[in-house]
Design a protein around this motif. Structure first.
Motif, PDB file in Angstrom:
ATOM      1  N   GLU A 133      -5.017   1.379 -37.139  1.00 24.63           N
ATOM      2  CA  GLU A 133      -3.922   1.911 -37.646  1.00 24.63           C
ATOM      3  C   GLU A 133      -3.499   2.051 -38.904  1.00 24.63           C
ATOM      4  OE1 GLU A 133      -0.049   0.191 -35.226  1.00 24.63           O
ATOM      5  OE2 GLU A 133      -1.126   0.692 -33.077  1.00 24.63           O
ATOM      6  N   GLU A 134      -4.148   1.302 -39.005  1.00 31.09           N
ATOM      7  CA  GLU A 134      -3.962   0.742 -40.945  1.00 31.09           C
ATOM      8  C   GLU A 134      -4.664   1.509 -41.478  1.00 31.09           C
ATOM      9  OE1 GLU A 134      -3.987  -1.563 -38.726  1.00 31.09           O
ATOM     10  OE2 GLU A 134      -2.890  -3.101 -39.126  1.00 31.09           O
ATOM     11  N   ARG A 183      -7.863  12.967 -35.100  1.00 34.57           N
ATOM     12  CA  ARG A 183      -6.474  12.808 -34.632  1.00 34.57           C
ATOM     13  C   ARG A 183      -6.101  12.178 -33.313  1.00 34.57           C
ATOM     14  NH1 ARG A 183      -1.115  15.588 -34.810  1.00 34.57           N
ATOM     15  NH2 ARG A 183      -0.036  16.217 -32.621  1.00 34.57           N
ATOM     16  N   ASP A 184      -7.124  12.253 -32.781  1.00 37.97           N
ATOM     17  CA  ASP A 184      -7.423  11.995 -30.980  1.00 37.97           C
ATOM     18  C   ASP A 184      -7.676  10.840 -31.231  1.00 37.97           C
ATOM     19  OD1 ASP A 184      -7.562  12.721 -27.924  1.00 37.97           O
ATOM     20  OD2 ASP A 184     -10.227  12.656 -28.880  1.00 37.97           O
ATOM     21  N   TRP A 185      -9.299  10.023 -31.898  1.00 38.72           N
ATOM     22  CA  TRP A 185      -9.321   9.068 -32.282  1.00 38.72           C
ATOM     23  C   TRP A 185      -7.709   8.097 -32.485  1.00 38.72           C
ATOM     24  CZ3 TRP A 185     -13.947   9.554 -35.106  1.00 38.72           C
ATOM     25  CH2 TRP A 185     -15.114  10.623 -34.001  1.00 38.72           C
ATOM     26  N   MET A 186      -7.341   8.545 -32.787  1.00 33.35           N
ATOM     27  CA  MET A 186      -6.216   7.526 -33.606  1.00 33.35           C
ATOM     28  C   MET A 186      -5.708   7.152 -32.136  1.00 33.35           C
ATOM     29  SD  MET A 186      -5.234   5.194 -35.898  1.00 33.35           S
ATOM     30  CE  MET A 186      -5.953   5.938 -37.326  1.00 33.35           C
ATOM     31  N   SER A 187      -4.968   8.207 -31.034  1.00 29.27           N
ATOM     32  CA  SER A 187      -4.092   8.593 -30.657  1.00 29.27           C
ATOM     33  C   SER A 187      -4.476   7.038 -29.316  1.00 29.27           C
ATOM     34  CB  SER A 187      -3.879   9.606 -30.090  1.00 29.27           C
ATOM     35  OG  SER A 187      -5.084  10.229 -29.573  1.00 29.27           O
ATOM     36  N   LYS A 188      -6.354   7.883 -29.152  1.00 28.90           N
ATOM     37  CA  LYS A 188      -7.160   6.404 -28.426  1.00 28.90           C
ATOM     38  C   LYS A 188      -6.511   4.669 -28.476  1.00 28.90           C
ATOM     39  CE  LYS A 188      -8.717   9.928 -25.629  1.00 28.90           C
ATOM     40  NZ  LYS A 188     -10.285  11.104 -25.812  1.00 28.90           N
ATOM     41  N   MET A 223     -16.929   3.469 -28.762  1.00 25.22           N
ATOM     42  CA  MET A 223     -15.922   3.316 -29.617  1.00 25.22           C
ATOM     43  C   MET A 223     -14.859   3.302 -28.174  1.00 25.22           C
ATOM     44  SD  MET A 223     -14.431   5.847 -32.218  1.00 25.22           S
ATOM     45  CE  MET A 223     -14.819   7.634 -31.900  1.00 25.22           C
ATOM     46  N   GLU A 224     -14.734   3.939 -27.079  1.00 22.44           N
ATOM     47  CA  GLU A 224     -13.935   3.301 -26.200  1.00 22.44           C
ATOM     48  C   GLU A 224     -13.937   1.787 -25.089  1.00 22.44           C
ATOM     49  OE1 GLU A 224     -12.550   2.703 -22.195  1.00 22.44           O
ATOM     50  OE2 GLU A 224     -14.362   3.022 -22.495  1.00 22.44           O
ATOM     51  N   ALA A 225     -15.657   1.739 -25.149  1.00 23.79           N
ATOM     52  CA  ALA A 225     -15.892   0.367 -24.451  1.00 23.79           C
ATOM     53  C   ALA A 225     -15.617  -0.419 -25.877  1.00 23.79           C
ATOM     54  CB  ALA A 225     -17.761   0.074 -24.735  1.00 23.79           C
ATOM     55  N   PHE A 226     -15.819  -0.324 -27.025  1.00 28.31           N
ATOM     56  CA  PHE A 226     -15.726  -1.591 -28.401  1.00 28.31           C
ATOM     57  C   PHE A 226     -13.727  -1.626 -27.825  1.00 28.31           C
ATOM     58  CE2 PHE A 226     -19.200  -0.056 -30.750  1.00 28.31           C
ATOM     59  CZ  PHE A 226     -20.434  -0.983 -29.885  1.00 28.31           C
ATOM     60  N   ALA A 227     -12.979  -0.657 -28.293  1.00 32.91           N
ATOM     61  CA  ALA A 227     -11.363  -0.997 -28.238  1.00 32.91           C
ATOM     62  C   ALA A 227     -11.080  -1.422 -26.773  1.00 32.91           C
ATOM     63  CB  ALA A 227     -10.566   0.065 -28.192  1.00 32.91           C
TER      64      ALA A 227
END
Length: 559
Positions: free
Chosen positions: A301-302, A291-296, A218-222
């Protein structure tokens, strides 16, 4: 998927029938039935050459969805299926009235009929709003169908329903089976993880076996511009929790499963009791992870305002690299991935495990709908003759049989250059099984996945039909579903709202959604979960838990 409910109902009348066991000899698996109550004052039906002669009429009601289309000159009362039923079985099928399923038109008209005490048809087949099912049952107009099923259902149908006897639970009262569940294919909605494979290759990423592995992806994709457009406009995972976190597609229930629970449903504990998955310590851990994933920035956001379909569009549009959903998603909506980007690739992966090596996903019921039989139906055995025939000959067709290639030539299959094809573009795209009383003809739950995951060359008509034209990603996804069948959390409470639920459920549900949303978006601390649980329990949750477990014990004792 509507959660099945249960409510107290009045006693039901049993329709007796004066008919010898041989009367249903037109159905291959119907031998050996005993005569019913001899006090019945009905005329005995005659069977000649495997069909009723003279014909018997079955009146019925069912919603007609927009997916059902007819050839010119045909309609709900006169079509290839009604013609087949009369010619093959001597059964005339007649809608009491016709109403579409859209905009609650069918439900509204049926409720008006109940309110005016109008006569009901012989059969009502319904899949949809469970409260309406309970209203129909409580009207006292429908027979306890379980005894009729025991007497008249054929062995094929009985074996199919016995693959999971809990399908009766939503329609049971004091051990009695009021409605007959309409069977569907097993595991049909159980999710797998779909990932953009071209993005995985771009960053040389490995299959995610754990949530930690998934975070690396997910970090790479984001953050590493997987689509190569020079903008930071992609996400790791798309979810939509407008309708809740544990839904049929684009859900996040599997995150909770990685910690050993499933939210928004009642789960079976090791001590044999039911607990509500949203108020467990494990749910708090899962919320913290989301929650952690949303913050990162790994999630849109929607997400809180996306429903299941809208969230999936983030994946098909190339904005998100991961979506979780059923094995059949390559048919819809993932076909749009290639339409939007011909170079795109996607692949199914297993649901990843959590910190303790656990993995979990929500399960799928073997049933989708119910059949109710009018207590005043003169010849209920006629319905069983009809449905037995479909289970014996259509659910798993015989080679060289009448349904070998489909329901009807020129509708769902056609001959092209001397060979049969079910190609919708050639055959016309009609689906006569959707005209049937039970929406899909007849389905044996285990059959579909068995055909999709068999390593042998397909030999039976059903296997050939299922495997024909199925994409490799779908076959791989089906295999993953079956490989992970032991991680399923089934919804164990399928009854009507309990007394306390009726009074408190709306308040508790709003409290839960508000608390979870505030935590996920970082507007409330994670520890606010603890005060939510205390308030949930004191506001009726403890009493609901007691009532749910009383219901569970009551149905476990029945069939």
């Amino acid at each position: 998927m509507n959660e099945s409910k249960k409510r107290r109902i009045g006693s039901m009348l049993m329709v007796g029938v004066l008919l010898m066991s041989a009367v249903l000899s037109g159905c291959s698996s119907n031998g050996g039935h005993k005569p019913a109550d001899s006090n019945t004052t009905r005329a005995k039906l005659e069977i000649k050459n495997g069909k009723y002669d003279p014909p018997v009429t079955i009146t019925y009601l069912r919603p007609w969805g927009p997916d059902v289309k007819f050839k010119p000159g045909e309609d709900q009362d006169s079509n290839v299926h009604t013609k087949w039923a009369k010619e093959k079985l001597g059964i005339e099928l007649k809608n009491q009235w016709v109403s579409p399923s859209t905009n609650n038109a069918f439900e509204t008209k049926l409720r008006l009929s109940l309110a005016s005490n109008a006569d009901m048809p012989d059969i009502i087949s319904y899949r949809g709003e469970f409260n309406l099912v309970r209203e129909l049952i409580e009207s006292g107009k429908f027979v306890e169908a379980g005894e009729l099923f025991d007497q008249y259902a054929g062995e094929t149908w009985k074996k199919a329903i016995n693959e999971d006897p809990s399908v009766w639970y939503p329609y049971m009262q004091d051990g009695k089976r009021i409605g007959i569940p309409i069977l569907d294919y097993a595991y049909n909605g159980d999710p797998v993880m779909w990932i953009r494979e071209d993005w995985m290759k771009k960053f040389s990423l490995k299959a995610p076996k754990t949530l930690d592995d998934l975070e690396t992806i997910m970090e790479a994709f984001a953050n590493r511009d997987p689509d190569g457009n020079g903008k930071k406009d992609t996400y790791g995972l798309t979810i939509g929790f407008k309708n809740w976190l544990n839904t049929w597609m684009s859900d996040a229930g599997w995150v909770f499963g990685a910690y050993g629970t499933m939210p928004n449903q009642w789960n079976l504990t090791k001590d044999g009791k039911l607990e509500y998955g949203s108020v467990t310590p494990e749910a708090k851990q899962a919320l913290g992870r989301i929650r952690d994933w949303m913050s990162k920035g790994y999630l849109p956001e929607e997400a809180g305002v996306y429903d299941e379909t809208k969230a999936a569009e983030e994946f098909t549009a190339g904005k998100a690299g991961i979506v979780v959903g059923p094995h059949w998603m390559p048919s819809w909506p993932l076909e749009d991935v290639k339409k939007n980007n011909p170079e795109a690739e996607y692949k199914a992966y297993p649901i990843p495990a959590g910190p303790d090596g656990k993995a979990g996903r929500h399960g799928t019921s073997n049933a989708n709908g119910v059949i109710l039989i009018n207590k005043d139906m003169k010849n209920p055995e006629a319905f069983f003759m009809y449905q037995n025939y479909l289970f014996d000959h259509y659910a798993n067709p015989e080679t060289n049989g009448e349904f070998e290639y489909g329901f009807a030539e020129g509708y769902d299959w056609v001959m092209v250059d001397g060979k049969p094809t079910a190609d919708a573009g050639l055959a016309g795209g009609y689906a006569p099984e959707k005209y049937t009383l039970t929406f899909d003809g007849a389905r044996i739950p285990s059959l579909n996945m068995a055909a999709l995951t068999s390593r042998k060359e397909p030999t039976t008509p059903f296997e050939k039909k299922v495997r024909s034209g199925v994409s490799e990603p779908m076959l791989e996804a089906a295999q993953i579903v079956m490989n992970q069948k032991d991680i399923v959390f089934n919804q164990m409470f399928t009854g009507a709202p309990t007394m306390t639920m009726q009074m408190n459920n709306d308040i508790l549900a709003k409290m839960e959604k508000d608390t979870f949303s505030q935590i996920i978006y970082g507007k409330s601390p994670l520890d606010s979960f603890d005060s939510f649980v205390e308030k949930w329990k004191s506001s009726g949750g403890d009493q609901i838990t007691k009532e749910v477990n009383e219901w569970y014990q009551s149905v476990k004792g029945g069939k």
